[in-house]
Design an enzyme around this catalytic site. Sequence first.
Site, PDB file in Angstrom:
ATOM      1  N   LYS A 238       8.979  -5.233   0.802  1.00 14.75           N
ATOM      2  CA  LYS A 238       9.686  -4.650   1.946  1.00 14.75           C
ATOM      3  C   LYS A 238       8.712  -4.661   3.122  1.00 14.75           C
ATOM      4  O   LYS A 238       7.832  -3.798   3.243  1.00 14.75           O
ATOM      5  CB  LYS A 238      10.128  -3.223   1.583  1.00 14.75           C
ATOM      6  CG  LYS A 238      10.359  -2.285   2.748  1.00 14.75           C
ATOM      7  CD  LYS A 238      11.471  -2.717   3.665  1.00 14.75           C
ATOM      8  CE  LYS A 238      11.570  -1.811   4.887  1.00 14.75           C
ATOM      9  NZ  LYS A 238      11.167  -2.460   6.131  1.00 14.75           N
TER      10      LYS A 238
ATOM     11  N   GLY B 192       1.447   3.210   4.682  1.00 15.17           N
ATOM     12  CA  GLY B 192       2.319   3.676   5.766  1.00 15.17           C
ATOM     13  C   GLY B 192       2.125   5.162   5.923  1.00 15.17           C
ATOM     14  O   GLY B 192       1.071   5.705   5.561  1.00 15.17           O
ATOM     15  N   SER B 193       3.149   5.825   6.412  1.00 16.75           N
ATOM     16  CA  SER B 193       2.967   7.250   6.702  1.00 16.75           C
ATOM     17  C   SER B 193       3.076   8.100   5.428  1.00 16.75           C
ATOM     18  O   SER B 193       3.712   7.702   4.439  1.00 16.75           O
ATOM     19  CB  SER B 193       3.998   7.699   7.728  1.00 16.75           C
ATOM     20  OG  SER B 193       5.283   7.536   7.199  1.00 16.75           O
ATOM     21  N   THR B 194       2.487   9.263   5.501  1.00 16.18           N
ATOM     22  CA  THR B 194       2.474  10.180   4.362  1.00 16.18           C
ATOM     23  C   THR B 194       3.901  10.576   3.982  1.00 16.18           C
ATOM     24  O   THR B 194       4.254  10.626   2.792  1.00 16.18           O
ATOM     25  CB  THR B 194       1.630  11.418   4.720  1.00 16.18           C
ATOM     26  OG1 THR B 194       0.323  10.966   5.099  1.00 16.18           O
ATOM     27  CG2 THR B 194       1.499  12.389   3.561  1.00 16.18           C
TER      28      THR B 194
ATOM     29  N   GLU C   4      -1.727   4.262   0.445  1.00 16.12           N
ATOM     30  CA  GLU C   4      -2.697   4.643   1.480  1.00 16.12           C
ATOM     31  C   GLU C   4      -1.876   5.089   2.676  1.00 16.12           C
ATOM     32  O   GLU C   4      -1.022   4.344   3.156  1.00 16.12           O
ATOM     33  CB  GLU C   4      -3.606   3.465   1.827  1.00 16.12           C
ATOM     34  CG  GLU C   4      -4.450   2.984   0.642  1.00 16.12           C
ATOM     35  CD  GLU C   4      -5.304   4.064   0.013  1.00 16.12           C
ATOM     36  OE1 GLU C   4      -5.707   5.008   0.719  1.00 16.12           O
ATOM     37  OE2 GLU C   4      -5.548   4.000  -1.204  1.00 16.12           O
TER      38      GLU C   4
ATOM     39  N   CYS D 103      -5.049   3.201  10.997  1.00 22.21           N
ATOM     40  CA  CYS D 103      -5.018   4.462  10.259  1.00 22.21           C
ATOM     41  C   CYS D 103      -6.361   5.168  10.372  1.00 22.21           C
ATOM     42  O   CYS D 103      -6.454   6.378  10.245  1.00 22.21           O
ATOM     43  CB  CYS D 103      -4.687   4.198   8.809  1.00 22.21           C
ATOM     44  SG  CYS D 103      -5.663   2.845   8.170  1.00 22.21           S
TER      45      CYS D 103
ATOM     46  N   GLU E 123      -1.023  13.642  13.140  1.00 24.80           N
ATOM     47  CA  GLU E 123      -1.251  12.220  13.414  1.00 24.80           C
ATOM     48  C   GLU E 123      -0.269  11.760  14.486  1.00 24.80           C
ATOM     49  O   GLU E 123       0.933  11.983  14.370  1.00 24.80           O
ATOM     50  CB  GLU E 123      -1.051  11.386  12.146  1.00 24.80           C
ATOM     51  CG  GLU E 123      -1.373   9.916  12.385  1.00 24.80           C
ATOM     52  CD  GLU E 123      -1.148   9.019  11.167  1.00 24.80           C
ATOM     53  OE1 GLU E 123      -0.074   9.108  10.553  1.00 24.80           O
ATOM     54  OE2 GLU E 123      -2.043   8.219  10.854  1.00 24.80           O
TER      55      GLU E 123
END
Length: 541
Positions: free
Chosen positions: A212, A265-267, A293, A327, A425
């Site tokens: 994806k 990607g994002s948390t 990550e 990041c 962030e």
Amino acid sequence: MNNSVINFPLPANEPVKAYLAGSPERVALENELQRQSNLVVDIPIIIGGKEIRTGDTGQVTCPHDHKHVLATYHKVTAKEVEMAVEAAMEAHKQWSRTPWTTRAAIVMKMAELLATKYRPILNAATMLGQSKNIYQAEIDSACETIDFFRYNVHYASKIYGMQPKDGVGQINHTEYRPLEGFILAVTPFNFTSIASNLCMTPVLLGNVALWKPSTTSLLSNYYLMQLYKEAGLPDGVINFLPGSGALIGQVATQSKYFSGIHFTGSTATFNSLWRQAGENLGKYISYPRIVGETGGKDFIFVHPSADPKAVATAAFCGAYEFQGQKCSAASRMYIPKSLWPEVLADMKRMAAEVKMGDVTDPCNFINAVIDEASFDKCKSYIDFAGQAADAKVVMGGKCDKSVGWFVEPTVIETTNPHFKSMEEEIFGPILTVYPYDDDKVEETVELCNTTSPYGLTGAVFGRCRMAVEKITDALCYAAGNFYINDKPTGAVVGMQPFGGARASGTNDKAGGEFNLIRWIIPRVIKETLVSPTDYRYTYLK
Ligand code: NAD
């Protein structure tokens, strides 16, 4: 007959080309930028090697020139995700049993193709589609991607060589099997190298993948698929699924063959994927490997003994290169009040010198943020600081979306160490600075350690080595990649394997062997040379 023990020694890192005006690499890149600028690529879904066009399309545009359409892409529905699972499992039959040296040869060919023919193609696509300048594209889509290919082959050879010892009358060995299903690789927009690596690391080890890609990096990611094919990767080993991440994640995690997520990607996105995997746990053949990550709130901690010039340079480059969309980008800084005026003045000088604009003009150091959502997010934090009683915008702050998504390199200064932009962030070119009393180093280190939920990267600056040692120790869990007297960005494969803990991910260190170990399930085989025929141990006799 494949019976050789092939050595893949530790490679050298791919040299970063200079792109001086008139150099062969510069001419090739300029030609390719022009070619891609004049195209509207039709990006299909690719399943089992077949191109599929659903007709439900979206657009890929230049972030620095958002009216310029680079490509249209076709979005998957649940049906294509299910087809991809089938195609991947079909490919698994052969790929998982292909000699690993053959897989390695294909990956090494990818590196060679990217170092030569595909270098301008991937760099141009990354520049136009993700708004990276020449240097940022070269270190990502060329050098880091190549390094991941070559280093992973070396690490794989080390892992395959790790074998148990033999005993008397027996032979022992370990087979490093790929997982018994498919990997879902969900990739971010900000590094072409990460997009490649999240699929290719498991694939090198014999796994198959549903990929994806991020919608905002589809152009470069589609060219990666072409590179893989040309290098000889069999159809169905990687299935390319543009479209809604939520839909793809939901369908893929329902399959009994789901055996892992390789995510960056994002948390928040990672947490939702992990939850879905948890909810479907009973359906799976094996416990899935979940590697992610995620976000960061990366810091620079400045000791009073630091060199202000070095701090200013690190803060400027660490916070603003690629518009702060790494990041690892510095986004909060703790600095003694005595040093701050000089450092800020130096940062302002740099900001006045650098230019911001289109990636095709090599004079531009700063380009655009990735999309309108990112632009709006950055602007909202700047506006918030502009109105806050405990913060002010002391550098930059202007945002202009008339042509592209441009946000000036910005410094927010605050008297509140828990100010919103010290904790959250933003993922844009915004650095928040908390000047502290010079005699409050210890308390401020504690603030730095406890302020944000993340633990990705951090840096300490100081010329007093003993003080630096103490701070490094106190911040032991605050970052997975820690820098002394350097900016917190710019990790290099093989040199600084990358990843953070706390809310920044599972810390499986891309660019090192730890990551590879997650994509194999060892089988240990003991062969007894002469089988016993008497059950009685000697003490019974
Ligand atoms: P993102 O989380 O928005 O998207 C990442 C990927 O997840 C994209 O492909 C997206 O389409 C997909 N996605 C979105 N919602 C989904 C859902 N509900 N289910 C499944 N997939 C979904 O992140 P981004 O904006 O592409 O990248 C920026 C983020 O990535 C930042 O938080 C940054 O810190 C992080 N990042 C971390 C590292 C690291 O090594 N720690 C490296 C690069 C980026």
